[in-house]
Design a protein around this motif. Structure first.
Motif, PDB file in Angstrom:
ATOM      1  N   TYR A   6      51.076  34.846  37.836  1.00 38.54           N
ATOM      2  CA  TYR A   6      51.768  33.574  37.719  1.00 38.54           C
ATOM      3  C   TYR A   6      52.893  33.581  36.683  1.00 38.54           C
ATOM      4  N   SER A   7      53.274  34.734  36.201  1.00 40.57           N
ATOM      5  CA  SER A   7      54.225  34.807  35.116  1.00 40.57           C
ATOM      6  C   SER A   7      55.609  35.225  35.601  1.00 40.57           C
ATOM      7  N   ARG A   8      56.641  34.544  35.109  1.00 40.94           N
ATOM      8  CA  ARG A   8      58.018  34.945  35.410  1.00 40.94           C
ATOM      9  C   ARG A   8      58.357  36.240  34.696  1.00 40.94           C
ATOM     10  N   SER A   9      57.782  36.411  33.531  1.00 39.76           N
ATOM     11  CA  SER A   9      58.082  37.630  32.777  1.00 39.76           C
ATOM     12  C   SER A   9      57.586  38.864  33.520  1.00 39.76           C
ATOM     13  N   ALA A  10      56.517  38.746  34.277  1.00 39.26           N
ATOM     14  CA  ALA A  10      56.027  39.883  35.061  1.00 39.26           C
ATOM     15  C   ALA A  10      57.056  40.268  36.120  1.00 39.26           C
ATOM     16  N   THR A  11      57.699  39.297  36.714  1.00 36.86           N
ATOM     17  CA  THR A  11      58.745  39.580  37.697  1.00 36.86           C
ATOM     18  C   THR A  11      59.905  40.312  37.050  1.00 36.86           C
ATOM     19  N   ILE A  12      60.320  39.842  35.892  1.00 37.51           N
ATOM     20  CA  ILE A  12      61.428  40.473  35.185  1.00 37.51           C
ATOM     21  C   ILE A  12      61.062  41.890  34.758  1.00 37.51           C
ATOM     22  N   ILE A  13      59.829  42.068  34.308  1.00 36.38           N
ATOM     23  CA  ILE A  13      59.369  43.402  33.904  1.00 36.38           C
ATOM     24  C   ILE A  13      59.360  44.347  35.107  1.00 36.38           C
ATOM     25  N   CYS A  14      58.899  43.873  36.254  1.00 36.64           N
ATOM     26  CA  CYS A  14      58.874  44.715  37.454  1.00 36.64           C
ATOM     27  C   CYS A  14      60.283  45.099  37.895  1.00 36.64           C
ATOM     28  N   ILE A  15      61.219  44.156  37.834  1.00 31.82           N
ATOM     29  CA  ILE A  15      62.604  44.467  38.197  1.00 31.82           C
ATOM     30  C   ILE A  15      63.172  45.500  37.232  1.00 31.82           C
ATOM     31  N   ALA A  16      62.922  45.307  35.939  1.00 30.75           N
ATOM     32  CA  ALA A  16      63.432  46.250  34.934  1.00 30.75           C
ATOM     33  C   ALA A  16      62.830  47.636  35.126  1.00 30.75           C
TER      34      ALA A  16
END
Length: 122
Positions: A6-16
């Motif tokens: 449920y975290s937006r930061s997880a999405t950003i981490i995966c993209i990075a």
């Protein structure tokens, strides 16, 4: 690990991490051109006008459609790894019924749907 769902930061981490992995692959395959290749990947669809942005949507649409289809299957608890095959078979039968056979419009929607469903059943 439940917070990752449920975290937006997880999405950003995966993209990075995906970008980092791509850069490392470029770096190992051709170190002299890795920087230029990475810049081309990041700016490829946005530099060159409307034609390039249209190309991005043109090539991304099948991937998005298959991804959404697989996501719906996973959400319902079904395991489906035949998404690309179903997409290709549905597209083939859509072209066949609409252009070659020239069937009425309701059938030109129904026949590809049944063909893709049959491909899923195999």
């Amino acid at each position: 690990m439940n917070w990752i769902k449920y975290s937006r930061s997880a999405t950003i981490i995966c993209i990075a991490l995906g970008l980092l992995a791509g850069y490392l692959i470029l770096l190992f395959s051709n170190p002299a051109q890795a920087g230029n290749g990475f810049r081309a990947i990041l700016s490829g669809g946005f530099i060159g006008g409307n034609r390039r942005i249209g190309d991005v949507f043109y090539y991304a649409t099948p991937l998005l459609m298959v991804g959404l289809g697989v996501a719906v299957g996973f959400k319902t608890g079904a395991f489906n790894i035949g998404g690309p095959r179903q997409f290709v078979i549905g597209g083939y039968f859509a072209m066949l019924t609409a252009h070659t056979l020239q069937v009425p419009r309701p059938l030109s929607w129904l026949i590809p749907l049944v063909a893709a469903a049959a491909a899923a059943a195999l």
